[in-house]
Design an enzyme around this catalytic site. Structure first.
Site, short mmCIF file in Angstrom:
data_model
loop_
_atom_site.label_atom_id
_atom_site.label_comp_id
_atom_site.label_asym_id
_atom_site.label_seq_id
_atom_site.Cartn_x
_atom_site.Cartn_y
_atom_site.Cartn_z
N GLU A 1 -10.27 7.06 5.06
CA GLU A 1 -9.26 6.48 5.93
C GLU A 1 -9.33 7.07 7.34
O GLU A 1 -10.41 7.31 7.86
CB GLU A 1 -7.87 6.60 5.28
CG GLU A 1 -7.81 5.86 3.94
CD GLU A 1 -6.43 5.82 3.33
OE1 GLU A 1 -5.43 5.83 4.05
OE2 GLU A 1 -6.35 5.76 2.08
N ASP B 1 0.86 -1.18 0.00
CA ASP B 1 0.00 0.00 0.00
C ASP B 1 0.90 1.24 0.00
O ASP B 1 2.12 1.16 0.11
CB ASP B 1 -0.93 -0.01 1.22
CG ASP B 1 -2.22 0.75 0.97
OD1 ASP B 1 -2.24 1.63 0.09
OD2 ASP B 1 -3.21 0.46 1.66
#
Length: 671
Positions: free
Chosen positions: A546, A346
């Site tokens: 997020e 990621d």
């Protein structure tokens, strides 16, 4: 497509201890470095019909991979393992060739100018031209987060976020959404999507809860049908985030500290946290959807989670970052589960690996690079420091701290995916399919998905469906805000309130579906209500993504003003006020909650004649109107439990003393 073998060993047995077998490069004997830094391998001459084997599409993919791999120098191999963000090379595209990059990506909001499908095709081709100019002409693979449609692109179809799709209980529909998304992604020259998210959301306070199909791993597993849709459009899927990111523990101390800290010093409180669990429970809850995806679908890439895992079997207090978790990445995923694709990190994920040698360095270090490669990551999303990564990894291999076999294994996996997707035969994109982006067919599909995702939670005295000739009073800040109804990951990373994409708001949908209705609209409920038959009050959340969506998490100071509100599971004060005002004035009151997670509204439920969980519907708000007026029935079922109070959170089906306001699977029908 190449099938993935099933593991015949019971899953829990696989996870009760480390598997000791090391991975060898798939399909060949071990290779030794040659003098040029490449490798030698047994086999034929590597030439067929006057051209190298890797250039011959008639040969088996593994043969082509082997031929290309043995021609590559060590720097060429390591370059294939690096993925840079487009902005890192946009000013000088020759860096793609100079560094020998294997991949590029667009982060959220990283777009060409103008942000049109044609400009995306041109941009990708420009970068590809540089990759093909290198000695071996290995094409790059470009990736993007098209997590609810190709939502970085202005004019694309924006589908409901996954929490709403889970409410449809319709894997066939989700497959079609994957196909449509893939067609729009491919039309802009991109063959790789960082989706779907197979996380199992176990805490409503998580800022990514809407990216999960459900709190129930069985339902998440059903929705892996999305992968087949993407692949039917010629796009690689990425199953993420492997694993446990929806099951991390809430950091109450960090949340309390955030209250007195300036925004720049505030921390995420659940996103990217620690999953404290047993191996058996981790398998049942967090790994199950991934194993379903690998068994049933053609998966070529897996993305690890930012989070960590702390096994209770060896005592709590020694968590391991997923980006450094050799047990789960290599021994279980690649070993026991026989995953033959590649693992992509990621965004700067390896930066978070604790370095005992250089603990104060927030960026890359030799230790972080070495540890993550050894753990089993094959390609590295190093958006802004690809060259540093390449240099560090080269030094580690030359010093003997990272094996050539591990490099060959990683590059073999990456090359195999590139051959499978046809990049060597068709490296350049065309503009011939740009009309797929935001097409009428795709928008109709999205509108249907919106309608199927609506969950009717209360319907006293048959308040719904509405009459199409009624006098309707529409209120609430989310009634006419397409940015709010699209949520995060829309045009930019955090999304934005306001008129940011083409489409229809819920208010516009009401006007379209009921043209004979007499409609009064007042966002704050200040307009006169006299004479209204029914009220439709649309409240809920503003966009976030997020950790900036964590309840108690940091404030997004650069986001639009409405987004800077404190994240909460309760309705915002303004939303509560408009519900009280309008529902108190009009006899029949329908409340829609546009949000990425349940909102606690138990104390106002008595004021509402009807209550609808509308989730984050995306660009086609008319789908909400379709069920309000009975053009389509309400059929949605809750994909997550709806808490009665914030004190109940986290709450999930199967908990002891499970008494939510509305249980998992609840949903009224109108036909």
């Amino acid at each position: 497509m190449r099938p993935h073998a099933r593991s015949r060993t019971p899953l829990i047995t696989l996870l009760t201890g480390l598997l000791v077998a090391s991975l060898l490069p798939a399909g060949s004997a071990s290779a030794a470095p040659d003098a040029a830094g490449g490798s030698t391998a047994s086999g034929g001459s590597g030439w067929h019909g006057g051209r190298p084997d890797y250039r011959n599409p008639r040969l088996p993919i593994d043969r082509r991979v082997d031929d290309l791999l043995r021609r590559m120098t060590l720097p060429e191999k390591v370059g294939q393992m690096a993925q840079a963000e487009r902005l890192a090379v946009d000013a000088d595209p020759t860096l793609v060739a100079q560094w020998g990059l294997g991949s590029l990506l667009s982060g959220g909001g990283s777009v060409p100018t103008p942000n049109t499908p044609e400009a995306w095709v041109s941009m990708v081709n420009d970068f590809q031209r540089q990759a093909l100019s290198t000695r071996l002409g290995i094409p790059i693979i470009y990736g993007v987060d098209a997590v609810h449609g190709h939502s970085n692109v202005y004019g694309a179809t924006v589908f409901p976020h996954n929490i709403g799709l889970g409410a449809t209980r319709d894997p066939a529909l989700v497959r079609e959404i994957g196909r449509a998304t893939g067609e729009e992604v491919r039309a802009t020259g991109i063959p790789w999507n960082f989706a779907p998210c197979l996380c199992v959301s176990r805490d409503e306070r998580w800022g990514r809860a809407y990216e999960s199909f459900s709190e129930n791993p069985a339902l998440v597993s059903e929705m892996t049908s999305y992968i087949d849709g993407l692949r039917s459009a010629g796009v690689l899927a990425t199953i993420k985030h492997y694993a446990g990111d929806g099951d991390t523990e809430y950091d109450q101390a960090a949340a309390e500290a955030n209250e007195s800290l300036p925004p720049g010093s505030q921390r995420y409180v659940i996103d990217q946290g620690v999953t404290v669990t047993s191996r058996a429970e981790f398998a049942r809850t967090n790994l199950a959807p991934f194993w379903t995806a690998l068994r049933r679908h053609d998966v070529d890439s897996v993305m690890p989670s930012f989070s960590s895992v702390d096994w209770i079997e060896d005592g709590i207090g020694n968590p391991v970052k997923m980006h450094a978790h050799k047990e789960l990445l290599t021994h279980v995923l690649k070993g026991a589960q026989r995953f033959k694709g590649f693992v992509i990190s990621d965004w700067e994920g390896i930066n978070q690996i604790p370095d005992p040698i250089e603990p104060d360095v927030a960026g890359l270090t030799a230790y972080k690079v070495r540890t993550s490669v050894d753990a089993g990551i094959d390609m590295f999303m190093v958006p802004n420091n690809a060259k540093q990564f390449i240099d560090l990894l080269l030094a580690e291999v030359r010093a003997g701290r990272v094996s050539q076999a591990r490099i060959d294994d990683a590059v073999r996996r990456i090359l195999r995916a590139k051959f499978e997707i046809g990049l060597f035969e068709h490296p350049y994109a065309s503009t011939r399919d740009v009309d797929e982006v935001g097409s009428r067919e795709h928008r109709a599909l999205a509108r249907r998905a919106v309608a199927e995702s609506q969950v009717l939670l209360k319907n006293s005295n048959r308040a719904l469906p509405l009459r199409r000739d009624a006098k309707i009073y529409v209120a609430g800040r989310n009634a006419d805000d397409i940015g709010n109804q699209a949520g995060g990951w829309t045009i930019s990373w955090q999304g934005s309130s306001g008129d940011i994409i083409p489409g229809t708001t819920i208010l516009e949908g009401i006007r379209e579906v009921a043209p004979r209705a007499e409609i009064t609209y007042s966002a704050d409920g200040s307009a006169p209500t006299d004479g209204s038959d029914v009220a439709v009050v649309v409240v809920g959340e503003t966009p976030y993504t997020e950790g900036f969506g964590d309840v108690g998490g940091p404030e997004c100071t650069w986001c639009s003003a409405p987004q800077q509100e404190e994240k909460s599971l309760s309705l915002q004060p303004g939303d509560k006020a408009v519900v009280d005002k309008v529902c108190g004035a009009i006899d029949t009151c329908v409340v829609l909650v546009v949000s990425g997670r349940p909102q606690v509204l138990t104390d106002q439920l008595g004021e509402m004649d009807a209550l609808v969980a509308s989730w984050l519907p995306g660009s086609e708000g008319a789908g909400v109107a379709d069920v309000l007026f009975g053009r389509r029935p309400f059929t949605g079922k809750l994909s997550v439990s709806w808490p009665a109070s914030e004190a109940q959170v986290p709450i999930n089906i199967g908990d002891r003393n499970y008494r939510p306001l509305f249980p998992y699977g609840y949903g009224l029908r109108t036909r």
